[in-house]
Write a protein that holds these residues in place. Sequence first.
Motif, PDB file in Angstrom:
ATOM      1  N   GLY A  24       0.760  -1.314   0.112  1.00  0.00           N
ATOM      2  CA  GLY A  24      -0.024  -0.013   0.021  1.00  0.00           C
ATOM      3  C   GLY A  24       0.907   1.145  -0.076  1.00  0.00           C
ATOM      4  N   HIS A  25       0.357   2.265  -0.661  1.00  0.00           N
ATOM      5  CA  HIS A  25       1.302   3.526  -0.769  1.00  0.00           C
ATOM      6  C   HIS A  25       0.092   4.744  -0.436  1.00  0.00           C
ATOM      7  N   ILE A  26       0.065   5.529   0.329  1.00  0.00           N
ATOM      8  CA  ILE A  26      -0.791   6.357   0.722  1.00  0.00           C
ATOM      9  C   ILE A  26      -0.265   7.951   0.844  1.00  0.00           C
ATOM     10  N   ALA A  27      -0.916   8.847   0.421  1.00  0.00           N
ATOM     11  CA  ALA A  27      -0.404  10.312   0.496  1.00  0.00           C
ATOM     12  C   ALA A  27      -1.511  11.352   0.607  1.00  0.00           C
ATOM     13  N   ARG A  28      -1.248  12.648   1.267  1.00  0.00           N
ATOM     14  CA  ARG A  28      -2.261  13.645   0.921  1.00  0.00           C
ATOM     15  C   ARG A  28      -2.233  13.865  -0.377  1.00  0.00           C
ATOM     16  N   ALA A  29      -3.422  14.397  -0.846  1.00  0.00           N
ATOM     17  CA  ALA A  29      -3.452  15.115  -2.177  1.00  0.00           C
ATOM     18  C   ALA A  29      -4.795  15.785  -2.009  1.00  0.00           C
ATOM     19  N   ASP A  30      -4.842  17.206  -2.155  1.00  0.00           N
ATOM     20  CA  ASP A  30      -5.435  18.258  -2.078  1.00  0.00           C
ATOM     21  C   ASP A  30      -6.338  18.627  -3.311  1.00  0.00           C
ATOM     22  N   SER A  31      -5.751  17.837  -4.554  1.00  0.00           N
ATOM     23  CA  SER A  31      -6.488  18.045  -5.801  1.00  0.00           C
ATOM     24  C   SER A  31      -6.197  16.645  -6.728  1.00  0.00           C
ATOM     25  N   LYS A  32      -7.185  16.482  -7.647  1.00  0.00           N
ATOM     26  CA  LYS A  32      -7.144  15.463  -8.738  1.00  0.00           C
ATOM     27  C   LYS A  32      -5.681  15.417  -9.105  1.00  0.00           C
ATOM     28  N   HIS A  51      -0.901  -5.727 -10.627  1.00  0.00           N
ATOM     29  CA  HIS A  51      -1.984  -4.769 -10.416  1.00  0.00           C
ATOM     30  C   HIS A  51      -1.315  -3.514  -9.650  1.00  0.00           C
ATOM     31  N   ASN A  52      -1.858  -2.445  -9.992  1.00  0.00           N
ATOM     32  CA  ASN A  52      -1.506  -1.169  -9.159  1.00  0.00           C
ATOM     33  C   ASN A  52      -2.885  -0.490  -8.931  1.00  0.00           C
ATOM     34  N   VAL A  53      -3.635  -0.928  -7.970  1.00  0.00           N
ATOM     35  CA  VAL A  53      -4.971  -0.282  -7.910  1.00  0.00           C
ATOM     36  C   VAL A  53      -5.250   1.030  -7.270  1.00  0.00           C
ATOM     37  N   PRO A  54      -5.656   2.160  -7.843  1.00  0.00           N
ATOM     38  CA  PRO A  54      -5.537   3.363  -7.328  1.00  0.00           C
ATOM     39  C   PRO A  54      -6.931   3.726  -6.888  1.00  0.00           C
ATOM     40  N   CYS A  55      -7.165   4.567  -6.103  1.00  0.00           N
ATOM     41  CA  CYS A  55      -8.441   5.389  -5.676  1.00  0.00           C
ATOM     42  C   CYS A  55      -7.910   6.676  -4.954  1.00  0.00           C
ATOM     43  N   PHE A  56      -9.044   7.721  -4.971  1.00  0.00           N
ATOM     44  CA  PHE A  56      -8.683   8.957  -4.404  1.00  0.00           C
ATOM     45  C   PHE A  56      -9.929   9.668  -3.702  1.00  0.00           C
ATOM     46  N   LEU A  57      -9.996  10.252  -2.923  1.00  0.00           N
ATOM     47  CA  LEU A  57     -11.135  11.069  -2.165  1.00  0.00           C
ATOM     48  C   LEU A  57     -10.569  12.476  -1.928  1.00  0.00           C
ATOM     49  N   ILE A  58     -11.393  13.482  -2.438  1.00  0.00           N
ATOM     50  CA  ILE A  58     -10.837  14.821  -2.321  1.00  0.00           C
ATOM     51  C   ILE A  58     -12.081  15.849  -1.989  1.00  0.00           C
ATOM     52  N   GLN A  62     -15.663  14.791   0.818  1.00  0.00           N
ATOM     53  CA  GLN A  62     -15.591  13.812  -0.045  1.00  0.00           C
ATOM     54  C   GLN A  62     -15.941  13.890  -1.270  1.00  0.00           C
ATOM     55  N   GLU A  63     -16.282  15.110  -1.760  1.00  0.00           N
ATOM     56  CA  GLU A  63     -17.023  15.228  -2.884  1.00  0.00           C
ATOM     57  C   GLU A  63     -16.500  14.689  -4.233  1.00  0.00           C
ATOM     58  N   LEU A  64     -15.314  14.311  -4.401  1.00  0.00           N
ATOM     59  CA  LEU A  64     -14.706  13.811  -5.400  1.00  0.00           C
ATOM     60  C   LEU A  64     -14.235  12.488  -5.262  1.00  0.00           C
ATOM     61  N   LYS A  65     -14.705  11.331  -5.752  1.00  0.00           N
ATOM     62  CA  LYS A  65     -14.271  10.138  -5.418  1.00  0.00           C
ATOM     63  C   LYS A  65     -13.967   9.414  -6.783  1.00  0.00           C
ATOM     64  N   TRP A  66     -12.960   8.574  -6.770  1.00  0.00           N
ATOM     65  CA  TRP A  66     -12.653   7.634  -7.842  1.00  0.00           C
ATOM     66  C   TRP A  66     -11.795   6.569  -7.534  1.00  0.00           C
ATOM     67  N   ALA A  67     -11.853   5.541  -8.312  1.00  0.00           N
ATOM     68  CA  ALA A  67     -11.255   4.143  -8.228  1.00  0.00           C
ATOM     69  C   ALA A  67     -11.112   3.305  -9.236  1.00  0.00           C
ATOM     70  N   SER A  68     -10.262   2.361  -9.529  1.00  0.00           N
ATOM     71  CA  SER A  68      -9.939   1.557 -10.587  1.00  0.00           C
ATOM     72  C   SER A  68      -9.662   0.362 -10.016  1.00  0.00           C
ATOM     73  N   ILE A  90     -11.947   9.745   6.015  1.00  0.00           N
ATOM     74  CA  ILE A  90     -10.672  10.490   5.630  1.00  0.00           C
ATOM     75  C   ILE A  90     -10.925  10.965   4.002  1.00  0.00           C
ATOM     76  N   THR A  91     -10.201  12.387   4.026  1.00  0.00           N
ATOM     77  CA  THR A  91     -10.618  12.482   2.595  1.00  0.00           C
ATOM     78  C   THR A  91      -9.189  13.515   2.190  1.00  0.00           C
ATOM     79  N   ASN A  92      -9.040  14.053   1.125  1.00  0.00           N
ATOM     80  CA  ASN A  92      -7.923  14.719   0.562  1.00  0.00           C
ATOM     81  C   ASN A  92      -6.601  13.615   0.705  1.00  0.00           C
ATOM     82  N   VAL A  93      -7.177  12.717   0.171  1.00  0.00           N
ATOM     83  CA  VAL A  93      -6.066  11.400   0.118  1.00  0.00           C
ATOM     84  C   VAL A  93      -6.057  10.536  -1.191  1.00  0.00           C
ATOM     85  N   VAL A  94      -4.863  10.153  -1.704  1.00  0.00           N
ATOM     86  CA  VAL A  94      -4.911   9.169  -2.541  1.00  0.00           C
ATOM     87  C   VAL A  94      -4.018   7.987  -1.997  1.00  0.00           C
TER      88      VAL A  94
END
Length: 205
Positions: A24-32, A51-58, A62-68, A90-94
Amino acid sequence: MILYRTVASEATAEVIISRSRFIGHIARADSKEEADRFIRSVREEHKSATHNVPCFLIGEKQELKWASDDGEPSGTSGMPMVQMLEKEGITNVVLVVTRYFGGIKLGTGGLVRAYTETAAKTLKAAGIKEVREMYVVRYSMAYNFLPKLQNLERTKNFTIEEVEYGEDVKVTIAAGTEEKESIRELLGDLTCGRGKVLSEEEKAY
């Protein structure tokens, strides 16, 4: 006022499940854009992974959510990771979970558990911090008032973030926005009105 919860630091964590290696790799992200850069960097580092499975919530809510699922069966990896982060508030996270296949198929339920477990362990490694709306004031005063202010810091709801020394002393103080008027009053009383507000603002902190 607490605006949102996010990760305290960038972190990694590793789990071995049925010979498959999950990282697992995690970091703060304040934008897409920040999230996309982090995802690209992990994929570049782990080019040979299965596989490198990503997701983020911003966003504060948590208005912007995305995952693959990045090639894993639909719904078994990316979205369970998002749901874990949502549950923790948790939000602003990738987050990216890398998998090196170990030769044993885990099945749908096994994959959900594996990715969720890795994501949770990675979040724990990063730690969680609260982002609050704060009142920040920069204040100039005579040197003899500084020890008194430092003593008050131990018992009052503010922190001295920075001290600058020159002809006079300039302090930067942070407190909850609800303490704004009381901090102004405290500084005025402390210096008998002889200090000076250099700047003040309300911001996420």
